[in-house]
Scaffold this motif. Structure first.
Motif, PDB file in Angstrom:
ATOM      1  N   ALA A 291     -27.082  30.002   3.235  1.00 62.19           N
ATOM      2  CA  ALA A 291     -25.753  30.485   3.625  1.00 62.19           C
ATOM      3  C   ALA A 291     -25.766  31.141   5.001  1.00 62.19           C
ATOM      4  CB  ALA A 291     -25.229  31.469   2.580  1.00 62.19           C
ATOM      5  N   LEU A 292     -26.937  31.291   5.604  1.00 61.08           N
ATOM      6  CA  LEU A 292     -27.056  31.945   6.909  1.00 61.08           C
ATOM      7  C   LEU A 292     -26.786  30.977   8.053  1.00 61.08           C
ATOM      8  CD1 LEU A 292     -30.415  33.890   6.401  1.00 61.08           C
ATOM      9  CD2 LEU A 292     -28.113  34.873   6.426  1.00 61.08           C
ATOM     10  N   LEU A 293     -26.219  31.498   9.116  1.00 56.53           N
ATOM     11  CA  LEU A 293     -26.162  30.809  10.405  1.00 56.53           C
ATOM     12  C   LEU A 293     -26.696  31.796  11.424  1.00 56.53           C
ATOM     13  CD1 LEU A 293     -25.363  28.513  12.341  1.00 56.53           C
ATOM     14  CD2 LEU A 293     -23.108  29.594  12.522  1.00 56.53           C
ATOM     15  N   VAL A 294     -27.844  31.482  12.008  1.00 56.08           N
ATOM     16  CA  VAL A 294     -28.464  32.350  12.998  1.00 56.08           C
ATOM     17  C   VAL A 294     -28.138  31.791  14.380  1.00 56.08           C
ATOM     18  CG1 VAL A 294     -30.628  33.296  13.864  1.00 56.08           C
ATOM     19  CG2 VAL A 294     -30.297  32.980  11.397  1.00 56.08           C
ATOM     20  N   ILE A 295     -27.641  32.644  15.254  1.00 49.74           N
ATOM     21  CA  ILE A 295     -27.234  32.239  16.604  1.00 49.74           C
ATOM     22  C   ILE A 295     -28.146  32.931  17.606  1.00 49.74           C
ATOM     23  CG2 ILE A 295     -25.331  32.179  18.262  1.00 49.74           C
ATOM     24  CD1 ILE A 295     -23.481  32.628  15.761  1.00 49.74           C
TER      25      ILE A 295
ATOM     26  N   PRO B  52     -18.032  40.951   1.199  1.00 50.31           N
ATOM     27  CA  PRO B  52     -17.469  40.181   2.309  1.00 50.31           C
ATOM     28  C   PRO B  52     -17.790  38.689   2.168  1.00 50.31           C
ATOM     29  CG  PRO B  52     -19.388  41.416   3.021  1.00 50.31           C
ATOM     30  CD  PRO B  52     -19.098  41.834   1.614  1.00 50.31           C
ATOM     31  N   ARG B  53     -16.822  37.832   2.488  1.00 49.25           N
ATOM     32  CA  ARG B  53     -17.059  36.390   2.449  1.00 49.25           C
ATOM     33  C   ARG B  53     -17.879  35.961   3.654  1.00 49.25           C
ATOM     34  NH1 ARG B  53     -14.175  31.879   4.511  1.00 49.25           N
ATOM     35  NH2 ARG B  53     -14.922  30.010   3.484  1.00 49.25           N
ATOM     36  N   VAL B  54     -17.595  36.587   4.791  1.00 53.06           N
ATOM     37  CA  VAL B  54     -18.290  36.268   6.040  1.00 53.06           C
ATOM     38  C   VAL B  54     -18.664  37.586   6.708  1.00 53.06           C
ATOM     39  CG1 VAL B  54     -18.070  35.208   8.317  1.00 53.06           C
ATOM     40  CG2 VAL B  54     -16.972  34.134   6.339  1.00 53.06           C
TER      41      VAL B  54
END
Length: 141
Positions: free
Chosen positions: A35-39, A4-6
């Protein structure tokens, strides 16, 4: 198969063990921390406020602390969504786990829509564009 790309993942762990879930996904899919985005929700920001950062300390947030500890680095992007402190007479945990009041829901829905838009910007343009756009919007409120 195609990787998966995202990927959107919601840990099923307790917040203070979020790092275990993130680390498991990171190893399985060979994702670099950059490459991570933690919300996450954040009681230190006013209700509805968004704050994006490229890296940094946990800022007193146990979820970010767990992730930093598990990854061994603070070099991952994060997007905080303000939920406010709530009533000082009520325990902080009760505030975070409670439903939003009717008068707060409109602002919460607006924040969710803007956070989703911020994630799309992150995916298409990376963290700098997301920070420039959404942090600046917040500062002009």
């Amino acid at each position: 198969g195609l990787e998966p790309r995202v990927m959107l993942a919601k840990p099923l762990t307790f917040m203070n063990l979020s790092g275990d879930a993130v680390q498991g996904l990171r190893h399985y899919y060979r994702i670099e921390p950059e490459a991570l985005l933690v919300i996450a929700d954040d009681v230190h920001l006013p209700l509805g406020r968004l704050r994006a950062r490229r890296q940094g300390t946990d800022g007193g947030h146990n979820g970010f602390g767990s992730i930093i500890e598990s990854l061994g680095t603070d070099q991952f992007a994060r997007l905080r969504i303000g939920v406010g402190r709530g009533d000082d007479r009520r325990a902080l945990a009760d505030h975070v786990l409670a439903r939003f009041d009717d008068d707060e829901r409109k602002e919460v829905h607006r924040a969710i829509d803007r956070a989703a838009e911020a994630v799309e910007v992150f995916i298409e343009h990376e963290i700098d564009t997301m920070m420039n756009r959404f942090n600046r919007e917040e500062d002009s409120d």
